[in-house]
Design an enzyme around this catalytic site. Structure first.
Site, PDB file in Angstrom:
ATOM      1  N   ASP A 136      53.283  52.691  89.286  1.00 16.18           N
ATOM      2  CA  ASP A 136      52.748  53.624  88.326  1.00 16.18           C
ATOM      3  C   ASP A 136      51.309  52.338  87.959  1.00 16.18           C
ATOM      4  O   ASP A 136      51.296  50.936  89.161  1.00 16.18           O
ATOM      5  CB  ASP A 136      53.377  53.800  86.922  1.00 16.18           C
ATOM      6  CG  ASP A 136      53.372  52.568  87.174  1.00 16.18           C
ATOM      7  OD1 ASP A 136      53.237  51.274  86.930  1.00 16.18           O
ATOM      8  OD2 ASP A 136      54.855  52.852  85.586  1.00 16.18           O
ATOM      9  N   ARG A 149      57.919  58.839  89.030  1.00 22.57           N
ATOM     10  CA  ARG A 149      56.944  57.395  89.959  1.00 22.57           C
ATOM     11  C   ARG A 149      57.308  58.076  91.599  1.00 22.57           C
ATOM     12  O   ARG A 149      56.626  57.693  92.406  1.00 22.57           O
ATOM     13  CB  ARG A 149      57.565  56.545  89.756  1.00 22.57           C
ATOM     14  CG  ARG A 149      56.891  56.317  88.238  1.00 22.57           C
ATOM     15  CD  ARG A 149      57.327  54.953  87.193  1.00 22.57           C
ATOM     16  NE  ARG A 149      59.004  54.644  86.876  1.00 22.57           N
ATOM     17  CZ  ARG A 149      59.591  53.559  87.229  1.00 22.57           C
ATOM     18  NH1 ARG A 149      58.813  52.968  87.830  1.00 22.57           N
ATOM     19  NH2 ARG A 149      60.848  53.391  87.231  1.00 22.57           N
ATOM     20  N   TYR A 202      58.543  67.372  82.803  1.00 22.63           N
ATOM     21  CA  TYR A 202      57.445  66.317  82.550  1.00 22.63           C
ATOM     22  C   TYR A 202      56.037  67.125  82.335  1.00 22.63           C
ATOM     23  O   TYR A 202      55.826  67.540  84.047  1.00 22.63           O
ATOM     24  CB  TYR A 202      58.250  65.555  83.383  1.00 22.63           C
ATOM     25  CG  TYR A 202      59.299  64.773  83.559  1.00 22.63           C
ATOM     26  CD1 TYR A 202      58.897  62.883  82.480  1.00 22.63           C
ATOM     27  CD2 TYR A 202      60.123  65.399  84.461  1.00 22.63           C
ATOM     28  CE1 TYR A 202      60.485  62.829  81.979  1.00 22.63           C
ATOM     29  CE2 TYR A 202      61.181  64.178  83.540  1.00 22.63           C
ATOM     30  CZ  TYR A 202      61.767  63.000  82.790  1.00 22.63           C
ATOM     31  OH  TYR A 202      62.560  62.767  82.081  1.00 22.63           O
ATOM     32  N   ASP A 226      60.257  55.284  80.054  1.00 18.99           N
ATOM     33  CA  ASP A 226      59.627  53.815  80.463  1.00 18.99           C
ATOM     34  C   ASP A 226      58.763  54.129  78.855  1.00 18.99           C
ATOM     35  O   ASP A 226      57.754  54.621  78.455  1.00 18.99           O
ATOM     36  CB  ASP A 226      58.660  54.142  81.888  1.00 18.99           C
ATOM     37  CG  ASP A 226      59.667  54.636  82.776  1.00 18.99           C
ATOM     38  OD1 ASP A 226      60.488  53.478  82.436  1.00 18.99           O
ATOM     39  OD2 ASP A 226      59.375  54.314  84.058  1.00 18.99           O
TER      40      ASP A 226
END
Length: 317
Positions: free
Chosen positions: A87, A180, A73, A45
């Site tokens: 988000d 997310r 992550y 993203d």
């Protein structure tokens, strides 16, 4: 077409900056290397940073063959808020001042480790009825999405500030996991909602972020005439597969698309160690993939797949 540089081939390991799409990064690399054939492995993203392998020239032929590696992550989050994108960049749907302790957060997180079901977010590239979800979301349309199985291998709470209801998680997960959605689901389990605030991919496609360069560093290399030397060979992306070294005659056959008898091949090299068993041994499963090299010059020839008693060409490079 005059600016096309057909001699540039390989993989550029980049640390994607925030506010760039993965496509934006490819466009920048095209300009730097003066070549049109550029692709990326593993979309990030715009708000995300981190590992983004860029495939250049003939290396783009590997895009559909890159192993489905697990990813890691580091994710920032904030409790007490929900948005339409899940988000911090989205439109705020709800806000509250949650009173959630670190112990409560850790307790809820336990339900999200291991094999879980996850509903893809509306703002994602998943297709439903032939249409991308993010296209429908931008039109204000929300559709039913089927939950999909994903695996969360590790989920740790690195930090948490009860006063600001914000913190940082580290997540190692299978391909197809949406961080997310994970944050949103944790927020729902706590009853207060949550949004992703930052996201950094620290490992993907077997590549760790410490092996990657920033766009600024890539530009500096270009200015000094060194960028092409930073391109890694295409077989870098296939390092997890065992290697098979073949003779000159076998290399000719492989190059012509012919199959190779397993019993005539030397034992493969796994993690740098020559094995004692040949490929026709049952320890090597059917349909397993192998990097194929010429013994004469160690040149990477392509990928082969084990089928019964032969090694078939999967892709030549």
């Amino acid at each position: 077409m005059g600016w096309q540089n057909s001699a540039v081939n390989g993989i550029l390991l980049l640390d994607k900056p925030a506010d760039f799409t993965s496509f934006d990064v490819c466009a920048v690399v095209r300009g730097m290397l003066h070549t049109k054939k550029v692709g990326h492995s593993g979309t990030l993203d715009p708000m995300a940073t981190g590992v983004l392998p860029i495939l250049v020239g003939s290396a783009t032929r590997a895009l559909d063959l890159i192993p489905s590696h697990d990813k890691t992550y580091v994710a920032g989050f904030r409790l007490g808020m929900t948005t339409d994108t899940l988000d911090i960049t989205g439109n705020v749907l709800s806000e509250c001042s949650p009173e959630v302790s670190g112990e409560e957060l850790l307790s809820v997180m336990g339900a999200f480790r291991g094999d879980i079901m996850q509903v893809p977010p509306m703002y994602s590239a998943v297709s439903v009825g032939g249409k991308k979800l993010y296209d429908l979301a931008r039109q204000g349309v929300e559709v039913e999405r089927e939950a999909r199985p994903v695996t969360i291998y590790t989920l740790t709470l690195d930090s948490y500030d009860r006063g600001t209801a914000s913190g940082v998680l580290t997540v190692s997960c299978s391909k197809g996991t949406y961080i997310r959605t994970l944050i949103d689901d944790i927020g729902n389990a706590l009853g207060c909602g949550a949004v992703l605030t930052t996201l950094r991919r620290t490992e993907a496609s077997g590549i760790t972020v410490d092996r990657c360069m920033t766009l600024a560093q890539a530009q500096e290399c270009k200015d000094n005439g060194l960028l092409e030397s930073k391109l890694l060979p295409v077989d870098t992306i296939f390092e997890e597969y065992p290697a098979v070294y073949i003779s000159e005659n076998q290399a000719v056959r492989f190059g012509n698309g012919a199959t190779l008898a397993l019993e005539r091949l030397q034992p493969p090299v796994v993690n740098g160690v020559r094995q004692s068993e040949r490929l026709n041994d049952k320890k090597y499963p059917q349909d397993s993939l192998y990097r194929v090299y010429s013994r004469a010059d160690n040149a990477f020839l392509g990928l082969g797949v084990k089928k019964t008693d032969e090694l078939r060409v999967l892709k030549r490079f």
